[in-house]
Design a protein around this motif. Sequence first.
Motif, mmCIF file in Angstrom:
data_model
loop_
_atom_site.group_PDB
_atom_site.id
_atom_site.type_symbol
_atom_site.label_atom_id
_atom_site.label_comp_id
_atom_site.label_asym_id
_atom_site.label_seq_id
_atom_site.Cartn_x
_atom_site.Cartn_y
_atom_site.Cartn_z
ATOM 1 N N ILE A 1 0.855 -1.182 0.000
ATOM 2 C CA ILE A 1 0.000 0.000 0.000
ATOM 3 C C ILE A 1 0.893 1.235 0.000
ATOM 4 C CG2 ILE A 1 -1.839 1.213 1.210
ATOM 5 C CD1 ILE A 1 -2.341 -1.574 2.614
ATOM 6 N N THR A 2 0.676 2.120 -0.963
ATOM 7 C CA THR A 2 1.474 3.337 -1.104
ATOM 8 C C THR A 2 0.554 4.545 -1.062
ATOM 9 O OG1 THR A 2 3.010 2.140 -2.535
ATOM 10 C CG2 THR A 2 3.138 4.549 -2.561
ATOM 11 N N GLU B 1 -11.344 13.587 9.302
ATOM 12 C CA GLU B 1 -10.553 12.961 10.363
ATOM 13 C C GLU B 1 -10.534 11.425 10.291
ATOM 14 O OE1 GLU B 1 -7.739 13.390 13.176
ATOM 15 O OE2 GLU B 1 -8.737 15.019 12.109
ATOM 16 N N PRO B 2 -11.656 10.751 10.021
ATOM 17 C CA PRO B 2 -11.583 9.282 9.928
ATOM 18 C C PRO B 2 -10.631 8.791 8.834
ATOM 19 C CG PRO B 2 -13.848 9.969 10.155
ATOM 20 C CD PRO B 2 -13.041 11.224 9.964
ATOM 21 N N HIS B 3 -10.519 9.520 7.724
ATOM 22 C CA HIS B 3 -9.591 9.131 6.664
ATOM 23 C C HIS B 3 -8.151 9.325 7.120
ATOM 24 C CE1 HIS B 3 -12.711 9.635 3.198
ATOM 25 N NE2 HIS B 3 -13.083 8.760 4.109
ATOM 26 N N LEU C 1 -2.824 2.397 8.814
ATOM 27 C CA LEU C 1 -2.158 1.566 7.799
ATOM 28 C C LEU C 1 -0.635 1.718 7.869
ATOM 29 C CD1 LEU C 1 -4.540 2.144 4.767
ATOM 30 C CD2 LEU C 1 -4.117 -0.031 5.935
ATOM 31 N N GLY C 2 -0.152 2.635 8.691
ATOM 32 C CA GLY C 2 1.284 2.826 8.865
ATOM 33 C C GLY C 2 1.894 3.821 7.901
ATOM 34 N N LEU C 3 1.050 4.611 7.231
ATOM 35 C CA LEU C 3 1.535 5.575 6.257
ATOM 36 C C LEU C 3 1.654 6.952 6.898
ATOM 37 C CD1 LEU C 3 -0.731 4.396 3.333
ATOM 38 C CD2 LEU C 3 1.634 3.758 3.761
ATOM 39 N N ASP D 1 5.034 7.021 0.809
ATOM 40 C CA ASP D 1 5.362 6.088 1.870
ATOM 41 C C ASP D 1 4.630 4.778 1.591
ATOM 42 O OD1 ASP D 1 6.503 5.188 4.172
ATOM 43 O OD2 ASP D 1 5.222 6.309 5.538
ATOM 44 N N SER D 2 5.301 3.631 1.765
ATOM 45 C CA SER D 2 4.701 2.333 1.464
ATOM 46 C C SER D 2 4.813 1.388 2.646
ATOM 47 C CB SER D 2 5.397 1.686 0.268
ATOM 48 O OG SER D 2 5.212 2.445 -0.882
#
Length: 58
Positions: A3-4, A14-16, A23-25, A30-31
């Motif tokens: 996922i990038t 805010e939820p996005h 997701l760690g981005l 960033d991937s």
Amino acid sequence: MKITQTKSVIGSIEPHKKTIRALGLKRIRDSRVHGDTPQIRGMIQKVQHLVRVEEVDE
């Protein structure tokens, strides 16, 4: 699944923003590699306009 992040979260709701962080981005281009689970698929679907998804062999 790789996922990038392709777009900025500035101006997103805010939820996005929280989903992208979960997701760690952290920034554009960033991937992270995640397993293919229903939870991850749901998160990707929620922010599909901000990310690119690629299938990878682990």
